[in-house]
Design a protein around this motif. Structure first.
Motif, short mmCIF file in Angstrom:
data_model
loop_
_atom_site.label_atom_id
_atom_site.label_comp_id
_atom_site.label_asym_id
_atom_site.label_seq_id
_atom_site.Cartn_x
_atom_site.Cartn_y
_atom_site.Cartn_z
N ARG A 138 0.87 -1.18 0.00
CA ARG A 138 0.00 0.00 0.00
C ARG A 138 0.90 1.22 0.00
O ARG A 138 1.81 1.32 0.83
CB ARG A 138 -0.89 0.03 1.24
CG ARG A 138 -2.05 -0.91 1.16
CD ARG A 138 -2.88 -0.86 2.42
NE ARG A 138 -2.09 -1.47 3.49
CZ ARG A 138 -2.11 -1.09 4.75
NH1 ARG A 138 -2.85 -0.09 5.14
NH2 ARG A 138 -1.36 -1.70 5.65
N VAL B 73 0.77 5.16 0.52
CA VAL B 73 -0.07 6.24 1.03
C VAL B 73 0.57 7.55 0.61
O VAL B 73 1.70 7.85 0.98
CB VAL B 73 -0.21 6.14 2.57
CG1 VAL B 73 -1.07 7.27 3.10
CG2 VAL B 73 -0.79 4.78 2.96
N SER C 62 -8.92 5.69 -2.81
CA SER C 62 -7.88 4.70 -3.01
C SER C 62 -8.07 4.06 -4.38
O SER C 62 -9.18 4.00 -4.90
CB SER C 62 -7.88 3.64 -1.91
OG SER C 62 -9.06 2.90 -1.95
#
Length: 88
Positions: free
Chosen positions: A11, A13, A76
């Motif tokens: 992931r 960010v 996202s």
């Protein structure tokens, strides 16, 4: 930008600050992971992420050679299985 790895993949960010950035991860690793990217915003308020250069193998896919568009903060994207990008 921060990177998190787990059994489901990675992931990334991304902060909503606009501009060009060079981010390094894993100072302890022999091959330091890095991502050079640009974040811009269009007149409709959408955020455009362009990954300019990286050595992350997960991002070595054709989909990451194009601009990725976030609708708003908190959005996202999962362009491929195992890679999620989040805008905060």
């Amino acid at each position: 930008m921060h990177i998190f790895r787990d059994e489901n993949g990675i992931r990334l960010v991304v902060s909503h600050q606009l501009g060009h950035y060079a981010v390094r991860f894993a100072d302890y690793a022999p091959e330091q992971e890095f991502v050079n990217y640009e974040l811009s915003r269009d007149r409709h308020g959408r955020y455009h992420l362009t990954i300019e250069k990286t050595n992350l193998t997960e991002l070595d896919q054709p989909v990451f050679k194009k601009e990725l568009v976030f609708g708003d903060l908190g959005d996202s994207l999962t362009p491929i299985k195992g890679v999620t990008l989040m805008l905060i």
